[in-house]
Enzyme design. Sequence first.
Site, PDB file in Angstrom:
ATOM      1  N   GLY A  29       0.820  -1.214   0.000  1.00  0.00           N
ATOM      2  CA  GLY A  29       0.000   0.000   0.000  1.00  0.00           C
ATOM      3  C   GLY A  29       0.847   1.253   0.000  1.00  0.00           C
ATOM      4  O   GLY A  29       2.053   1.191  -0.232  1.00  0.00           O
ATOM      5  N   ASN A  30       0.204   2.378   0.225  1.00  0.00           N
ATOM      6  CA  ASN A  30       0.936   3.650   0.271  1.00  0.00           C
ATOM      7  C   ASN A  30       0.297   4.575   1.310  1.00  0.00           C
ATOM      8  O   ASN A  30      -0.711   4.225   1.919  1.00  0.00           O
ATOM      9  CB  ASN A  30       0.987   4.290  -1.116  1.00  0.00           C
ATOM     10  N   ARG A  31       0.874   5.741   1.514  1.00  0.00           N
ATOM     11  CA  ARG A  31       0.493   6.626   2.620  1.00  0.00           C
ATOM     12  C   ARG A  31      -0.607   7.631   2.277  1.00  0.00           C
ATOM     13  O   ARG A  31      -0.846   8.549   3.043  1.00  0.00           O
ATOM     14  CB  ARG A  31       1.715   7.397   3.127  1.00  0.00           C
ATOM     15  N   SER A  32      -1.255   7.469   1.131  1.00  0.00           N
ATOM     16  CA  SER A  32      -2.305   8.439   0.795  1.00  0.00           C
ATOM     17  C   SER A  32      -3.482   8.333   1.770  1.00  0.00           C
ATOM     18  O   SER A  32      -3.995   7.253   2.023  1.00  0.00           O
ATOM     19  CB  SER A  32      -2.799   8.194  -0.632  1.00  0.00           C
ATOM     20  N   ALA A  96      -3.612   7.714  -5.256  1.00  0.00           N
ATOM     21  CA  ALA A  96      -2.272   7.154  -5.429  1.00  0.00           C
ATOM     22  C   ALA A  96      -2.449   5.681  -5.817  1.00  0.00           C
ATOM     23  O   ALA A  96      -2.894   4.865  -5.012  1.00  0.00           O
ATOM     24  CB  ALA A  96      -1.486   7.274  -4.128  1.00  0.00           C
TER      25      ALA A  96
END
Length: 223
Positions: A29-32, A96
């Site tokens: 995943g990512n930090r959005s 994102a």
Amino acid sequence: GAPADLAGRRVVVSAGGTREAIDPVRFIGNRSSGLQGYALARVAAARGAAVTLVAANVALPDPAGVDVVRVESALQLRDAVIEAVADADAVVMAAAVADFRPVAPSRTKIKKTGDEPEAIHLTKNPDILAELGERRRAGEKSPSVIVGFAAETDDVLANGQAKLARKGCDLLVVNQVGENLAFGTPDNAATVLVAGGEPVEIPRGPKDDLARVVWDLIAARLV
Ligand code: C5P
């Protein structure tokens, strides 16, 4: 109050960050946080637009008066966006999206067996923004305004201009990443690159302010 300059318009906003399954309990995943995409959806609805918000893993309540479609992965986000843009005037890709996903997610939880860590084999996700541009170039029924977001850390203008051209969008909102900006924070600062026009600087401020400027630029381009 807000101007009603988007009344009668249909718009699509993507928000949040995709999750790509590794196994039933793990993901890439990512930090959005989804805060900027939600601000864009809220502002568009306040200005009279019919808004579809495609939200990937966002822990925020649904904005009032907005049609929210919740997705998890890049492939799900793609299908939801392609379906939603069919009769839309504008699309803003603030999500994102993971560039890669595990080729074959395990159907069972991966165990700690052996001494060697297991490799996760990745494959490329579709570039949804580029696909939207291609579909429009190919003459398919498409939104008249296509907007992308890009987080750049270096050579912001040069990298951004190349990306704007490559993805075939009308506006590219280039975030300055870092220093308490962008991911997970209430504030943002950006340069909006304009196809065939001069860049527009948006100074540091609340994400709602950035959303207002982006919709001003979109409204001016709607046919
Ligand atoms: O290439 P980059 O990831 O920096 O581009 C960011 C922009 O492209 C964002 O608007 C994002 O929503 C979109 N994107 C996409 N599909 C991908 C990767 C990014 O639509 N697979």
